[in-house]
Design an enzyme around this catalytic site. Structure first.
Site, mmCIF file in Angstrom:
data_model
loop_
_atom_site.group_PDB
_atom_site.id
_atom_site.type_symbol
_atom_site.label_atom_id
_atom_site.label_comp_id
_atom_site.label_asym_id
_atom_site.label_seq_id
_atom_site.Cartn_x
_atom_site.Cartn_y
_atom_site.Cartn_z
ATOM 1 N N PRO A 1 -6.825 -0.530 13.212
ATOM 2 C CA PRO A 1 -8.024 -0.783 12.401
ATOM 3 C C PRO A 1 -8.459 -2.245 12.548
ATOM 4 O O PRO A 1 -7.681 -3.156 12.259
ATOM 5 C CB PRO A 1 -7.554 -0.494 10.966
ATOM 6 C CG PRO A 1 -6.267 0.254 11.102
ATOM 7 C CD PRO A 1 -5.655 -0.218 12.380
ATOM 8 N N ASP B 1 -9.970 -4.987 11.136
ATOM 9 C CA ASP B 1 -10.512 -5.632 9.944
ATOM 10 C C ASP B 1 -10.467 -7.147 10.120
ATOM 11 O O ASP B 1 -10.090 -7.660 11.175
ATOM 12 C CB ASP B 1 -9.766 -5.173 8.687
ATOM 13 C CG ASP B 1 -8.353 -5.741 8.583
ATOM 14 O OD1 ASP B 1 -7.879 -6.376 9.547
ATOM 15 O OD2 ASP B 1 -7.728 -5.557 7.526
ATOM 16 N N TRP C 1 -0.158 -6.697 9.693
ATOM 17 C CA TRP C 1 -1.144 -6.783 8.611
ATOM 18 C C TRP C 1 -0.555 -7.329 7.309
ATOM 19 O O TRP C 1 -1.143 -8.229 6.705
ATOM 20 C CB TRP C 1 -1.811 -5.419 8.381
ATOM 21 C CG TRP C 1 -3.028 -5.476 7.510
ATOM 22 C CD1 TRP C 1 -4.316 -5.763 7.890
ATOM 23 C CD2 TRP C 1 -3.074 -5.264 6.092
ATOM 24 N NE1 TRP C 1 -5.152 -5.728 6.801
ATOM 25 C CE2 TRP C 1 -4.413 -5.425 5.677
ATOM 26 C CE3 TRP C 1 -2.111 -4.955 5.130
ATOM 27 C CZ2 TRP C 1 -4.820 -5.280 4.362
ATOM 28 C CZ3 TRP C 1 -2.510 -4.815 3.800
ATOM 29 C CH2 TRP C 1 -3.844 -4.972 3.435
ATOM 30 N N TRP D 1 -5.916 -1.010 -3.472
ATOM 31 C CA TRP D 1 -5.103 0.209 -3.509
ATOM 32 C C TRP D 1 -4.287 0.299 -4.792
ATOM 33 O O TRP D 1 -4.000 1.393 -5.282
ATOM 34 C CB TRP D 1 -4.215 0.291 -2.267
ATOM 35 C CG TRP D 1 -5.024 0.770 -1.103
ATOM 36 C CD1 TRP D 1 -5.731 0.008 -0.214
ATOM 37 C CD2 TRP D 1 -5.263 2.134 -0.741
ATOM 38 N NE1 TRP D 1 -6.397 0.813 0.682
ATOM 39 C CE2 TRP D 1 -6.124 2.117 0.391
ATOM 40 C CE3 TRP D 1 -4.838 3.355 -1.244
ATOM 41 C CZ2 TRP D 1 -6.567 3.290 1.006
ATOM 42 C CZ3 TRP D 1 -5.266 4.524 -0.630
ATOM 43 C CH2 TRP D 1 -6.118 4.488 0.477
ATOM 44 N N GLN E 1 0.833 -1.202 0.000
ATOM 45 C CA GLN E 1 0.000 0.000 0.000
ATOM 46 C C GLN E 1 0.871 1.257 0.000
ATOM 47 O O GLN E 1 0.513 2.263 -0.618
ATOM 48 C CB GLN E 1 -0.942 -0.012 1.204
ATOM 49 C CG GLN E 1 -1.977 -1.130 1.128
ATOM 50 C CD GLN E 1 -2.845 -1.212 2.375
ATOM 51 O OE1 GLN E 1 -2.393 -0.896 3.471
ATOM 52 N NE2 GLN E 1 -4.074 -1.635 2.210
ATOM 53 N N ASP F 1 -0.039 -2.431 13.528
ATOM 54 C CA ASP F 1 -0.805 -2.865 12.358
ATOM 55 C C ASP F 1 0.114 -3.015 11.147
ATOM 56 O O ASP F 1 -0.018 -3.968 10.368
ATOM 57 C CB ASP F 1 -1.909 -1.844 12.073
ATOM 58 C CG ASP F 1 -2.834 -2.272 10.952
ATOM 59 O OD1 ASP F 1 -3.489 -3.328 11.098
ATOM 60 O OD2 ASP F 1 -2.908 -1.565 9.924
ATOM 61 N N PHE G 1 -8.101 3.924 9.955
ATOM 62 C CA PHE G 1 -7.359 3.533 8.759
ATOM 63 C C PHE G 1 -7.075 4.751 7.883
ATOM 64 O O PHE G 1 -5.993 4.861 7.285
ATOM 65 C CB PHE G 1 -8.138 2.478 7.974
ATOM 66 C CG PHE G 1 -7.444 2.012 6.726
ATOM 67 C CD1 PHE G 1 -6.250 1.314 6.798
ATOM 68 C CD2 PHE G 1 -7.982 2.278 5.478
ATOM 69 C CE1 PHE G 1 -5.594 0.893 5.641
ATOM 70 C CE2 PHE G 1 -7.341 1.859 4.322
ATOM 71 C CZ PHE G 1 -6.152 1.170 4.400
ATOM 72 N N LYS H 1 -13.119 1.382 12.177
ATOM 73 C CA LYS H 1 -12.045 0.865 11.322
ATOM 74 C C LYS H 1 -11.622 1.855 10.242
ATOM 75 O O LYS H 1 -10.432 2.135 10.072
ATOM 76 C CB LYS H 1 -12.490 -0.461 10.694
ATOM 77 C CG LYS H 1 -11.408 -1.153 9.866
ATOM 78 C CD LYS H 1 -11.658 -1.010 8.390
ATOM 79 C CE LYS H 1 -10.560 -1.667 7.575
ATOM 80 N NZ LYS H 1 -10.718 -1.486 6.130
ATOM 81 N N SER I 1 -12.714 1.935 2.186
ATOM 82 C CA SER I 1 -11.942 0.694 2.028
ATOM 83 C C SER I 1 -12.409 -0.374 3.013
ATOM 84 O O SER I 1 -11.688 -0.749 3.944
ATOM 85 C CB SER I 1 -10.442 0.975 2.192
ATOM 86 O OG SER I 1 -9.949 1.728 1.118
#
EC number: 3.2.2.-
Length: 252
Positions: A183, A185, A223, A71, A32, A219, A157, A153, A60
């Site tokens: 976030p 998710d 992530w 993204w 990202q 994160d 984010f 979230k 998102s």
């Protein structure tokens, strides 16, 4: 119920990490971040770049693809299309309605764009630089305009992605504040269940305090490696001795 053995293993691993390691993960590993760099380099308007990143962040969720591919689609589109303050919301909605990776709940998402656009239209690059040094204030305003909780979230984010975009534009690194939460998710929720069935936000706040790493940077560490297409071999040389600890996160 908590799995104390696994939690202790997790905390031991995070004892080897710090904010600088998270920064390395963000800039060398997180796709990202790469796609935002590519987009910024293809646009001649840093202000509009940051605004588009915020708009994309707040919708998102409930994707039809992975976050990474979504993204990438965003970056490729806006590297070839223009937007300005007069048509910002309309231009973004047109992209969203015709996107491949974000087709669910479009009516709800378009309303979010309509709510936040007036706020963004009035901001300039100097405003964004001010927000970059006070990301909690940005969180507060995004939450207000979207009528969402500060730990929702997409709001947290959006702050994370704003931090990426601002780092790229201003060529300066400000760590995320400790008070902005992770976030929540599906990847984070599923991974949290390895350790506890309690609220993931609460759990990662505790990990954050123990490790002295802000939740948004935590994160950034976990992530990417939880993605189903993550390539460990390609990142081994970029992370020196911390690579083996990163690998351990997936083995818990």
């Amino acid at each position: 119920m908590r799995n104390l053995e696994k939690i202790n293993e997790l905390l031991e691993i995070f004892g080897h990490f710090d904010v600088n390691f998270a920064k390395t993960m963000e800039e060398k590993i997180d796709t990202q971040y790469f796609v935002l760099e590519n987009l910024k380099n293809s646009m001649n308007n840093d202000e509009m770049f940051i605004k588009l990143v915020i708009l994309n962040s707040i919708v998102s969720y409930q994707l039809c693809t992975t976050g990474e591919l979504w993204w990438e689609e965003f970056s490729k589109y806006w590297s070839k299309h223009d937007a300005n303050n007069e048509n910002l919301g309309e231009s973004y909605v047109n992209f969203l309605e015709n996107s491949k990776g974000n087709k669910r709940l479009l009516n709800v998402k378009i309303k979010r764009i309509e709510r936040i656009t007036p706020f963004l239209e009035n901001l300039n690059l100097l405003d964004f630089k001010t927000y970059y040094s006070d990301m909690e204030k940005l969180l507060e305003n995004l939450s207000k305009y979207l009528n969402s909780k500060k730990n929702s979230k997409t709001v947290v984010f959006a702050v994370k992605m704003f931090g990426y975009a601002s780092r790229i534009v201003f060529n300066e690194f400000f760590p995320y504040p400790m008070n902005i939460e992770i976030p929540k998710d599906s990847r984070i929720e599923k991974y949290t269940l390895k350790f506890t069935d309690e609220n993931p936000i609460k759990f990662w706040n505790e990990v954050s305090k123990t490790a002295k790493i802000p939740p948004l940077h935590i994160d950034s560490i976990i992530w990417p490696v939880l993605g189903r297409n993550f390539d460990f071999k390609s990142c081994e040389n970029k992370l020196d001795e911390n690579f083996r600890y990163l690998l351990k996160l997936t083995e818990l």
